[in-house]
Design a protein around this motif. Structure first.
Motif, PDB file in Angstrom:
ATOM      1  N   LYS A  11     -10.338  -7.532  -0.378  1.00  0.00           N
ATOM      2  CA  LYS A  11      -9.248  -6.873  -1.129  1.00  0.00           C
ATOM      3  C   LYS A  11      -9.665  -6.577  -2.579  1.00  0.00           C
ATOM      4  O   LYS A  11      -8.962  -6.922  -3.532  1.00  0.00           O
ATOM      5  N   LYS A  61      -6.634  -2.578  -4.610  1.00  0.00           N
ATOM      6  CA  LYS A  61      -5.247  -2.826  -4.190  1.00  0.00           C
ATOM      7  C   LYS A  61      -5.061  -2.228  -2.799  1.00  0.00           C
ATOM      8  O   LYS A  61      -4.510  -2.850  -1.911  1.00  0.00           O
ATOM      9  N   GLU A  62      -5.577  -0.987  -2.651  1.00  0.00           N
ATOM     10  CA  GLU A  62      -5.511  -0.356  -1.338  1.00  0.00           C
ATOM     11  C   GLU A  62      -6.763   0.496  -1.143  1.00  0.00           C
ATOM     12  O   GLU A  62      -7.141   1.256  -2.041  1.00  0.00           O
ATOM     13  N   GLY A  84      -7.798  -4.939  -6.974  1.00  0.00           N
ATOM     14  CA  GLY A  84      -7.121  -6.052  -6.313  1.00  0.00           C
ATOM     15  C   GLY A  84      -6.999  -7.235  -7.263  1.00  0.00           C
ATOM     16  O   GLY A  84      -7.673  -7.288  -8.296  1.00  0.00           O
TER      17      GLY A  84
END
Ligand code: TXA
Ligand code: MG
Length: 347
Positions: free
Chosen positions: A75, A78-79, A103
């Motif tokens: 991670k 974040k995405e 992240g």
């Protein structure tokens, strides 16, 4: 500090991995340039990178992974967005760095207080082996003293970092020779922050429209905030003054102004016509060779005390040449002559 000189074999990579796991620093080869690596999730270890390089703390680092899955599992972003997946599918492992919102695991030292993080999956087998053996994502800026040309051989790293890092891992000459392409997906459209081995044209083929940050082609205006903090610092500059020369009359232009304190960076076919000390960077249209050789040539020039002035042909602004252009305009402090106008008596 005693710096270990390590070779590209399993035993030595294990020693390097142990150093990483103990919070130490290892200069490692990648396909672009050598990087100065530490465990990216260990803020204290990352802090040492800045000290060893003399790097300003507000300049964030790239995190290196051995696969896109590693970035997803840890991670780091974040995405991991659709666009990031498309880029990773096409260009990872390879010389492309992708920026996205970070992240929670990313220490402030890595992102230098920004909300984003830069991640790259290198293709060099030794870099990948070190990541896998240590089991850690590696924060790694180029392994030079801040402001100097990036290192493309272990010898360059030795010159800059001997006594300042725990180990230097020798993996031979870096193939690409200039640092990775940096693109941010945190803007709409995505934005090229630093050109490198993956070209703007290649990025556009995957992403559609890609904006080009002002700092890629120009000097950053006084007081303007840099999208990529690294672009605001003086960079890649040898001690001598570099002058870039635009136009077809390169040879005539430089021959008018050569003495023993002059170095001329040139194409192989021009070498025999230049009446002074030359530093060839490959055949005129071998653009990959120009990228591969440029930092080594700048460092060689730097070793010769007598050289006060350097001429180099202004690179093109397409393909991989855009990366060479971007680095050379910085090393010349944006000083450009027009050889054609000069030879015609226009300036
Ligand atoms: O090829 C490369 O990219 C090499 C090898 C070792 O991987 N690394 C490298 O790192 O060139 P460095 O630190 O010398 O350059 C990283 C550049 C800097 O200009 C930095 O400001 C920018 O990337 N950067 C890093 N994180 C960023 C972020 N979150 N937002 C904007 N720019 C970022
Ligand atoms: Mg650097």
């Amino acid at each position: 500090m005693d710096t270990k000189l390590l070779k590209d074999n399993i035993e030595d990579i294990s020693i390097a991995a142990k150093i990483i796991n103990e919070g130490g620093l290892v200069a490692m080869p990648t396909e672009t340039v050598y990087g100065l690596a530490a465990d990216a999730l260990n803020g204290k270890a990352v802090r040492k990178i800045f000290q060893a390089k003399g790097r300003p703390m507000d300049n964030p680092l790239i995190v290196h992974v051995s696969s896109p899955q590693m970035a997803i599992d840890l991670k780091l972003y974040k995405e991991f967005t659709e666009d990031a997946k498309k880029l990773a599918d096409k260009f990872w492992p390879g010389p492309l760095t992708i920026i996205l919102p970070k992240g929670d695991c990313i220490p402030d030292e890595v992102s230098a207080g920004l909300e984003t993080v830069a991640v790259r999956c290198p293709s060099h087998k030794t870099a990948r082996a070190l990541i896998e053996k240590s089991g850690k994502p590696l924060a790694a800026p180029s392994a030079n003293i801040s402001g100097k040309p990036s290192p493309t051989t272990a010898e360059h790293c030795i010159n800059d970092l001997m006594g300042k890092v725990d180990a230097i891992l020798d993996g031979g000459e870096c193939e690409v020779g200039v640092e990775s392409t940096v693109v941010t997906l945190d803007t709409n459209p995505p934005r090229l922050l630093r050109p490198g081995g993956i070209t703007l044209e290649q990025l556009e083929s995957v992403l559609g429209e890609v904006a080009v940050d002002d700092a890629v082609l120009h000097k950053l205006a006084e007081g303007k905030k840099a999208s990529s903090p690294g672009m605001k610092y003086k960079h890649y500059a040898p001690k001598a003054q570099v002058y870039l020369v635009r136009g077809n009359n390169f040879v005539d232009f430089v021959n008018r102004d050569i003495d023993e304190s002059t170095a001329v960076v040139c194409f192989d076919e021009d070498e025999k016509y230049i009446n002074g000390e030359t530093f060839p960077i490959g055949s005129k249209t071998d653009y990959k060779s120009h990228a591969h050789k440029i930092f080594d040539v700048l460092r060689k020039i730097d070793k010769e005390e007598k050289i006060k002035k350097v001429f180099a042909p202004l690179p093109r602004t397409d393909g991989v040449s855009l990366a060479v252009y971007n680095r050379l305009i910085r090393s010349s402090a944006f000083r450009i002559f027009n050889a054609d106008a000069y030879v015609l008596g226009l300036t």
